[in-house]
Design a protein around this motif. Sequence first.
Motif, mmCIF file in Angstrom:
data_model
loop_
_atom_site.group_PDB
_atom_site.id
_atom_site.type_symbol
_atom_site.label_atom_id
_atom_site.label_comp_id
_atom_site.label_asym_id
_atom_site.label_seq_id
_atom_site.Cartn_x
_atom_site.Cartn_y
_atom_site.Cartn_z
ATOM 1 N N UNK A 9 38.619 -14.970 0.121
ATOM 2 C CA UNK A 9 38.494 -16.331 -0.388
ATOM 3 C C UNK A 9 38.049 -16.327 -1.844
ATOM 4 N N UNK A 10 38.244 -17.455 -2.512
ATOM 5 C CA UNK A 10 37.836 -17.584 -3.913
ATOM 6 C C UNK A 10 36.325 -17.386 -4.051
ATOM 7 N N UNK A 11 35.562 -17.877 -3.060
ATOM 8 C CA UNK A 11 34.098 -17.752 -3.126
ATOM 9 C C UNK A 11 33.677 -16.289 -3.121
ATOM 10 N N UNK A 12 34.313 -15.476 -2.285
ATOM 11 C CA UNK A 12 33.962 -14.062 -2.217
ATOM 12 C C UNK A 12 34.442 -13.314 -3.456
ATOM 13 N N UNK A 13 35.652 -13.601 -3.913
ATOM 14 C CA UNK A 13 36.170 -12.945 -5.111
ATOM 15 C C UNK A 13 35.284 -13.264 -6.307
ATOM 16 N N UNK A 14 34.830 -14.496 -6.389
ATOM 17 C CA UNK A 14 33.941 -14.894 -7.493
ATOM 18 C C UNK A 14 32.648 -14.083 -7.467
ATOM 19 N N UNK A 15 32.063 -13.933 -6.276
ATOM 20 C CA UNK A 15 30.817 -13.185 -6.155
ATOM 21 C C UNK A 15 31.019 -11.711 -6.482
ATOM 22 N N UNK A 16 32.127 -11.141 -6.024
ATOM 23 C CA UNK A 16 32.412 -9.738 -6.294
ATOM 24 C C UNK A 16 32.622 -9.519 -7.789
ATOM 25 N N UNK A 17 33.337 -10.431 -8.426
ATOM 26 C CA UNK A 17 33.582 -10.315 -9.862
ATOM 27 C C UNK A 17 32.280 -10.389 -10.640
ATOM 28 N N UNK A 18 31.402 -11.304 -10.245
ATOM 29 C CA UNK A 18 30.110 -11.432 -10.926
ATOM 30 C C UNK A 18 29.251 -10.197 -10.727
ATOM 31 N N UNK A 36 39.891 -8.055 8.560
ATOM 32 C CA UNK A 36 40.352 -9.446 8.572
ATOM 33 C C UNK A 36 41.326 -9.695 9.718
ATOM 34 N N UNK A 37 42.027 -8.650 10.138
ATOM 35 C CA UNK A 37 42.962 -8.786 11.245
ATOM 36 C C UNK A 37 42.297 -8.981 12.585
ATOM 37 N N UNK A 64 32.793 -17.132 7.612
ATOM 38 C CA UNK A 64 32.762 -18.381 6.836
ATOM 39 C C UNK A 64 33.982 -19.256 7.102
ATOM 40 N N UNK A 65 35.105 -18.636 7.456
ATOM 41 C CA UNK A 65 36.310 -19.431 7.716
ATOM 42 C C UNK A 65 36.413 -19.849 9.173
ATOM 43 N N UNK A 66 35.744 -19.104 10.057
ATOM 44 C CA UNK A 66 35.684 -19.480 11.472
ATOM 45 C C UNK A 66 34.220 -19.629 11.831
ATOM 46 N N UNK A 67 33.703 -20.817 11.718
ATOM 47 C CA UNK A 67 32.259 -21.043 11.873
ATOM 48 C C UNK A 67 31.816 -21.082 13.318
ATOM 49 N N UNK A 68 32.619 -20.551 14.236
ATOM 50 C CA UNK A 68 32.204 -20.478 15.630
ATOM 51 C C UNK A 68 31.906 -21.835 16.226
ATOM 52 N N UNK A 103 27.261 -10.794 -2.067
ATOM 53 C CA UNK A 103 28.664 -11.180 -1.874
ATOM 54 C C UNK A 103 28.810 -12.539 -1.191
ATOM 55 N N UNK A 104 27.796 -12.939 -0.429
ATOM 56 C CA UNK A 104 27.895 -14.187 0.309
ATOM 57 C C UNK A 104 27.191 -15.361 -0.329
ATOM 58 N N UNK A 105 26.827 -15.227 -1.603
ATOM 59 C CA UNK A 105 25.991 -16.274 -2.211
ATOM 60 C C UNK A 105 26.717 -17.601 -2.387
ATOM 61 N N UNK A 106 28.052 -17.604 -2.394
ATOM 62 C CA UNK A 106 28.791 -18.858 -2.521
ATOM 63 C C UNK A 106 29.327 -19.348 -1.178
ATOM 64 N N UNK A 107 28.836 -18.754 -0.103
ATOM 65 C CA UNK A 107 29.151 -19.244 1.239
ATOM 66 C C UNK A 107 27.909 -19.923 1.796
ATOM 67 N N UNK A 108 28.032 -20.500 2.992
ATOM 68 C CA UNK A 108 26.876 -21.111 3.648
ATOM 69 C C UNK A 108 26.277 -20.177 4.692
ATOM 70 N N UNK A 109 26.605 -18.887 4.591
ATOM 71 C CA UNK A 109 26.072 -17.908 5.533
ATOM 72 C C UNK A 109 24.765 -17.330 5.012
#
Length: 472
Positions: A9-18, A36-37, A64-68, A103-109
């Motif tokens: 996701x964009x949120x994870x890519x952003x965190x990794x890039x930073x 992911x599979x 983050x994409x499947x919030x259970x 890596x998860x700072x832009x997620x709600x996890x």
Amino acid sequence: MSFSDLGLSDALVRAVTEAGYTSPTPIQAQAIPAVLGGGDLLAGAQTGTGKTAGFTLPMLQRLSTDAGGLKLSNKTAARPIRALVLTPTRELAAQVEESVRVYGKYTHLNSAVIFGGVGINPQIKALRHGVDILVATPGRLLDHIGQKTVDVSKIEILVLDEADRMLDMGFIHDIRKVLAVLPPKRQNLLFSATFSDEIKALADRLLDHPATIEVARRNSTVEVIAQKIHPVDRDKKHPLLAHLIKQHDWRQVLVFTRTKHGANKLVEQLGKDGIGALAIHGNKSQAARTRALAEFKDGTLRVLVATDIAARGIDIDQLPHVVNYDLPNVPEDYVHRIGRTGRAGAAGEAVSLVCVDEHIMLRDIERLIKQSLPREIIPGFEPDPTAKPQPIQLRSGGAGHRNGGQRQGQGQRGGTGAGRNSGNGGNGGSNGRNGNANGSPRSAAANDPGSRRNGNGPRRSDAPLRTGTRSR
């Protein structure tokens, strides 16, 4: 290939890039799509290959994409634990949980880390609020399970990190106990540096038709690395290092020490010699470590002194020189250390300063890499042939020595707080007898990394000890 090409996701890519990463490593390029599979995974990868991001990034993506069934709008809402990462040592647990936060700072996890050697009550408080991802050592996790302070009935993803080391340290029974209380339907990820018979047996029991990835075999040293031993007396190591740096005009040198105190002392000594040096270890702030690494990478810092744990993640193209100021306690760590030079086809040099105290360590290393390393005595630094070996102190405040490749130490009675151990550093009880200012135990070098085991377990000592939920 970029991280976005892997489906993140964009949120994870952003965190990794930073965090300073632009291209995935081989293990990440293979592991991320596999995780992911949704299937099980058996991955052969040693420390330094980027394996932590290889499972944390897709784990964050899936959660983050499947919030259970939960629509989480913030990091503080109550939620069940959905992912569990088991590691053999508290230092690795802290490192993995830090990666989850970064890596998860832009997620709600959110996440938490639990391990032994520190008080259990702050961990209980953190767990009570609920976390998405729990990183733990097996012993302390079983402490919480026994006290019913953790609920693992909703786990969707299980990761066994450095599974080979967990088995080497005798955690197989604890792992089986943990597996027995987890829900049977889940995704299982097993990461190991070696595929021994024991690992294969564990994989057969744990994994269901797993994808298999193997990257950068352990125990294989890079052919383009020139390895050399300089025999020297223990009190001449610093003058010899300064001599080598100045004589050969080394401009970028990564130096490994055994302890944080040793790293600080060496930096001070080199500074008096007019050699610019900085240290990175568990007592340094993240900002200080980041600054030191940045200056070292761009060539403005001549010498970077590091402990093994703090050096994880250092990836510098064409690093010319690695120096083992102290030989590592674990032979495999020698391979990890020198593998930081000689990358991308470039030549590299790995020099080890070895005193009489370290001859058993050197023997273990040579047995592991299946070669005898060349010795070169530097004129003016000839070792005293009558010198007697002394016990090597493996951590501050603890006495220990090497004996046939195993670390030994006498335990100290733990505190009065919750937990089951005594004689191995305890759980950081309320009287504080075994805790120092940064929360690490004051027991002997053999203090158990998983919180409940007495005796001779291998123990690394350099990472910051963290407890509780991190919510950023």
